[in-house]
Scaffold this motif. Structure first.
Motif, mmCIF file in Angstrom:
data_model
loop_
_atom_site.group_PDB
_atom_site.id
_atom_site.type_symbol
_atom_site.label_atom_id
_atom_site.label_comp_id
_atom_site.label_asym_id
_atom_site.label_seq_id
_atom_site.Cartn_x
_atom_site.Cartn_y
_atom_site.Cartn_z
ATOM 1 N N ALA A 120 107.383 28.475 43.195
ATOM 2 C CA ALA A 120 106.804 27.895 41.976
ATOM 3 C C ALA A 120 105.523 28.632 41.597
ATOM 4 O O ALA A 120 105.309 28.975 40.424
ATOM 5 C CB ALA A 120 106.519 26.409 42.182
ATOM 6 N N ASP A 121 104.668 28.896 42.589
ATOM 7 C CA ASP A 121 103.402 29.593 42.304
ATOM 8 C C ASP A 121 103.688 31.014 41.807
ATOM 9 O O ASP A 121 103.078 31.476 40.835
ATOM 10 C CB ASP A 121 102.542 29.627 43.574
ATOM 11 N N LEU A 122 104.618 31.693 42.467
ATOM 12 C CA LEU A 122 104.951 33.063 42.043
ATOM 13 C C LEU A 122 105.518 33.064 40.624
ATOM 14 O O LEU A 122 105.159 33.912 39.804
ATOM 15 C CB LEU A 122 105.967 33.690 43.009
ATOM 16 N N ARG A 123 106.385 32.092 40.338
ATOM 17 C CA ARG A 123 107.026 32.027 39.023
ATOM 18 C C ARG A 123 105.960 31.920 37.927
ATOM 19 O O ARG A 123 105.984 32.639 36.940
ATOM 20 C CB ARG A 123 107.959 30.808 38.967
ATOM 21 N N GLN A 124 104.988 31.037 38.171
ATOM 22 C CA GLN A 124 103.964 30.799 37.154
ATOM 23 C C GLN A 124 103.106 32.064 36.948
ATOM 24 O O GLN A 124 102.859 32.466 35.814
ATOM 25 C CB GLN A 124 103.097 29.624 37.608
ATOM 26 N N LYS A 125 102.698 32.716 38.051
ATOM 27 C CA LYS A 125 101.799 33.873 37.915
ATOM 28 C C LYS A 125 102.538 35.118 37.439
ATOM 29 O O LYS A 125 101.992 35.918 36.664
ATOM 30 C CB LYS A 125 101.081 34.132 39.240
ATOM 31 N N ILE A 126 103.779 35.280 37.865
ATOM 32 C CA ILE A 126 104.553 36.437 37.391
ATOM 33 C C ILE A 126 104.845 36.279 35.893
ATOM 34 O O ILE A 126 104.770 37.244 35.135
ATOM 35 C CB ILE A 126 105.841 36.609 38.224
ATOM 36 N N ALA A 127 105.142 35.037 35.472
ATOM 37 C CA ALA A 127 105.414 34.806 34.045
ATOM 38 C C ALA A 127 104.212 35.240 33.208
ATOM 39 O O ALA A 127 104.365 35.885 32.160
ATOM 40 C CB ALA A 127 105.744 33.349 33.791
ATOM 41 N N LEU A 128 103.009 34.927 33.676
ATOM 42 C CA LEU A 128 101.789 35.362 32.961
ATOM 43 C C LEU A 128 101.716 36.889 32.931
ATOM 44 O O LEU A 128 101.404 37.498 31.908
ATOM 45 C CB LEU A 128 100.548 34.845 33.690
ATOM 46 N N GLY A 129 102.017 37.487 34.091
ATOM 47 C CA GLY A 129 101.943 38.945 34.209
ATOM 48 C C GLY A 129 102.936 39.656 33.313
ATOM 49 O O GLY A 129 102.697 40.793 32.882
ATOM 50 N N LEU A 158 111.492 37.541 40.311
ATOM 51 C CA LEU A 158 111.558 38.481 39.182
ATOM 52 C C LEU A 158 112.919 38.388 38.501
ATOM 53 O O LEU A 158 113.011 38.337 37.268
ATOM 54 C CB LEU A 158 111.293 39.914 39.672
ATOM 55 N N ALA A 159 113.975 38.328 39.299
ATOM 56 C CA ALA A 159 115.331 38.234 38.732
ATOM 57 C C ALA A 159 115.472 36.946 37.919
ATOM 58 O O ALA A 159 115.979 36.967 36.790
ATOM 59 C CB ALA A 159 116.369 38.293 39.842
ATOM 60 N N GLU A 160 114.978 35.831 38.476
ATOM 61 C CA GLU A 160 115.025 34.542 37.758
ATOM 62 C C GLU A 160 114.349 34.615 36.403
ATOM 63 O O GLU A 160 114.762 33.968 35.450
ATOM 64 C CB GLU A 160 114.211 33.510 38.555
ATOM 65 N N LEU A 161 113.254 35.414 36.328
ATOM 66 C CA LEU A 161 112.485 35.500 35.079
ATOM 67 C C LEU A 161 113.008 36.614 34.162
ATOM 68 O O LEU A 161 112.360 37.000 33.201
ATOM 69 C CB LEU A 161 111.002 35.721 35.389
ATOM 70 N N GLY A 162 114.196 37.122 34.470
ATOM 71 C CA GLY A 162 114.848 38.062 33.550
ATOM 72 C C GLY A 162 114.425 39.506 33.711
ATOM 73 O O GLY A 162 114.656 40.323 32.824
ATOM 74 N N VAL A 163 113.795 39.843 34.839
ATOM 75 C CA VAL A 163 113.442 41.247 35.068
ATOM 76 C C VAL A 163 114.646 41.925 35.723
ATOM 77 O O VAL A 163 115.139 41.464 36.756
ATOM 78 C CB VAL A 163 112.194 41.390 35.967
ATOM 79 N N GLU A 164 115.130 42.968 35.087
ATOM 80 C CA GLU A 164 116.334 43.652 35.584
ATOM 81 C C GLU A 164 115.955 44.674 36.652
ATOM 82 O O GLU A 164 115.173 45.581 36.377
ATOM 83 C CB GLU A 164 117.026 44.359 34.399
ATOM 84 N N GLU A 165 116.516 44.521 37.849
ATOM 85 C CA GLU A 165 116.200 45.457 38.936
ATOM 86 C C GLU A 165 116.804 46.826 38.642
ATOM 87 O O GLU A 165 117.973 46.957 38.307
ATOM 88 C CB GLU A 165 116.772 44.936 40.260
ATOM 89 N N LYS A 166 115.966 47.886 38.745
ATOM 90 C CA LYS A 166 116.459 49.259 38.568
ATOM 91 C C LYS A 166 116.639 49.934 39.919
ATOM 92 O O LYS A 166 117.540 50.742 40.085
ATOM 93 C CB LYS A 166 115.491 50.070 37.701
ATOM 94 N N PHE A 167 115.757 49.647 40.854
ATOM 95 C CA PHE A 167 116.000 50.064 42.239
ATOM 96 C C PHE A 167 115.137 49.252 43.189
ATOM 97 O O PHE A 167 114.137 48.640 42.796
ATOM 98 C CB PHE A 167 115.791 51.575 42.441
ATOM 99 N N ARG A 198 111.809 44.450 31.950
ATOM 100 C CA ARG A 198 112.210 43.265 31.187
ATOM 101 C C ARG A 198 111.985 43.568 29.713
ATOM 102 O O ARG A 198 110.888 43.985 29.323
ATOM 103 C CB ARG A 198 111.379 42.062 31.595
ATOM 104 N N ASP A 199 113.042 43.397 28.916
ATOM 105 C CA ASP A 199 112.938 43.644 27.478
ATOM 106 C C ASP A 199 112.929 42.323 26.736
ATOM 107 O O ASP A 199 113.664 41.393 27.083
ATOM 108 C CB ASP A 199 114.136 44.474 26.988
ATOM 109 N N GLU A 200 112.060 42.277 25.707
ATOM 110 C CA GLU A 200 112.025 41.091 24.852
ATOM 111 C C GLU A 200 111.881 41.644 23.450
ATOM 112 O O GLU A 200 110.787 42.012 23.043
ATOM 113 C CB GLU A 200 110.806 40.254 25.253
ATOM 114 N N ARG A 218 109.653 44.771 22.838
ATOM 115 C CA ARG A 218 108.628 44.829 23.885
ATOM 116 C C ARG A 218 109.256 45.029 25.249
ATOM 117 O O ARG A 218 110.161 44.307 25.638
ATOM 118 C CB ARG A 218 107.847 43.514 23.866
ATOM 119 N N ARG A 219 108.798 46.027 25.982
ATOM 120 C CA ARG A 219 109.328 46.281 27.326
ATOM 121 C C ARG A 219 108.198 46.188 28.346
ATOM 122 O O ARG A 219 107.117 46.747 28.139
ATOM 123 C CB ARG A 219 109.973 47.663 27.370
ATOM 124 N N VAL A 220 108.465 45.470 29.427
ATOM 125 C CA VAL A 220 107.513 45.399 30.539
ATOM 126 C C VAL A 220 108.105 46.151 31.720
ATOM 127 O O VAL A 220 109.275 45.961 32.059
ATOM 128 C CB VAL A 220 107.267 43.936 31.000
#
Ligand code: AMP
Ligand code: MG
Length: 395
Positions: free
Chosen positions: A224-233, A257-266, A282-284, A287-289
């Protein structure tokens, strides 16, 4: 497992340069130019005196010269230098009409009656004069697109009257160290705890690289803590998470990261230190992160940052993606290598040679602070003698 070169290729393929914007001189330091800068002036803009002295005509054969006036920088001569006359000029003053050289005042003899002895026969035409356009001409490219802007570049832009220029904006880079064991530098470390050194290191490295670091605090080994801080990041252009990307039970970062829609490249690169490196995007809309999961050990974090993150930051700023520059140097002492992964070993330059330092591994930051380069040792079990050439990356 990916090689370093394969990992570079994947990252290079994912970087999209940040859009340029027009920025003022005070905002440009450390950014990369998004356009060629063309001068709209000749530099210098007029013929000017390089010294304090007397403007003369070298074709004048009079023995003594009469001083007509004094011209200081920023003022225009009213008189013309004719045979038998001179105009006293200060450094930076425009060269008076009729004059073709300036004689330093230290080299002039001024008589009691104020007349100046003519030195024309020893003085060459153009002496102590900077001619208009000597440095560069109107229409000339003075700074190329892609150049990183330093204080001198800012000075040149000011000189040519370019108060604004198109540059790639600073990437916003979020920094999130993770781990239940971490406390801040000013806190007492209790049993089993250590201080967070990666956070301050990455924030400092990013500032040095001209990025805009965003401190996201410390993430706990808790989804939960990681989800909240990664989402901000993920609102940044780049997110750097440190720790939590290996294979331990508390290495929760890739899952979140996967849960928040970040696609693993390696995930994982054949390199030591730094094997657990994770990279994704992650593309939105447009916008790409870019997201880097850096292994937690401080030396692994630094090596991964320099080898993979820094080239990506430069490419975001519009420069070509280029892996760290390498050189070849002979060892000053023998070196023994064991293991199936290429190793970046901290070394010190010693004249032309490099000396491998007694390094205690990924957690040994103190040795790294004494190093000024890393030797890229090939994989395998072998011994290199003094004098053997190794590939090095300067720190
Ligand atoms: P991890 O990648 O999370 O398994 O961490 C690997 C090692 O690096 C562990 O010994 C951690 O305690 C240490 N470590 C992780 N994060 C940091 C940090 N921010 N500062 C210093 N050491 C860290
Ligand atoms: Mg951890």
């Amino acid at each position: 497992m990916l090689t370093v070169a394969e990992a570079h290729e994947i990252i290079a393929g994912c970087v999209r340069p940040l859009s340029p914007s027009r920025l003022r001189l005070s905002e440009l330091l450390g950014l990369h130019l998004a356009e060629d800068v063309v001068s709209r002036i000749d530099s210098p803009p007029f013929d000017k005196s390089q010294v304090d002295g007397y403007a003369i005509s070298t074709s004048d054969s009079s023995e003594f010269l009469c001083e007509l006036e004094l011209v200081t920088a920023g003022n225009l001569p009213r008189e013309i230098v004719r045979p038998g006359t001179t105009i006293r000029v200060m450094t930076g003053a425009p060269l008076p009409e009729g004059a073709d050289a300036v004689v330093k005042w230290e080299d002039c003899e001024v008589r009691d009656d104020g007349l100046i002895r003519n030195q024309a026969r020893q003085v060459k035409t153009g002496s102590c004069v900077l001619r208009r356009g000597t440095a560069f001409r109107q229409g000339q490219v003075v700074l190329p697109a892609g150049k990183r802007i330093g204080p001198l570049d800012v000075a040149l832009l000011a000189e040519i009257g370019q108060g604004e220029v198109a540059a790639h904006r600073r990437p916003r880079v979020g920094v999130l160290p993770t781990g239940d064991e971490l406390v801040a530098a000013h806190e007492e470390a209790g049993p089993g705890q250590i201080r967070n050194s990666n956070g301050p290191m990455l924030l400092a490295a990013l500032a040095e690289a001209g990025a805009a670091p965003v401190d996201l605090g410390v993430g706990r080994d808790d989804p939960a803590d990681l989800r909240q801080k990664i989402a901000l990041g993920l609102e940044c252009d780049v997110l750097l998470v440190s720790g939590g990307v290996s294979a331990g039970v508390k290495d929760l970062v890739p899952g979140v990261l996967a849960e928040l829609g970040v696609e693993e490249k390696f995930h994982q690169v054949r390199i030591k230190p730094g094997k657990p490196l994770w990279f994704g995007v992650r593309d939105e809309g447009q916008r790409r992160v870019l997201v880097f999961g850096l292994p937690g050990n401080p030396v692994s974090t630094l090596v991964s940052y320099r080898s993979f993150v820094l080239p990506a930051l430069r490419a975001l700023a519009g420069a070509q993606f280029s892996p760290p520059v390498t050189d070849r140097r002979p060892l000053s002492t023998p070196f023994e290598h064991r293991g199936g992964r290429p190793t970046y070993h901290p070394c010190r330059r010693n004249g032309d040679t490099v000396e491998p330092l007694a390094w205690k591994g990924s957690a040994d930051l103190a040795t790294l602070t004494r190093a000024d380069c890393l030797a890229a040792m090939p994989p395998g079990d072998y011994r290199l003698e003094a004098g053997a050439e190794v590939e090095v990356i300067y720190l």
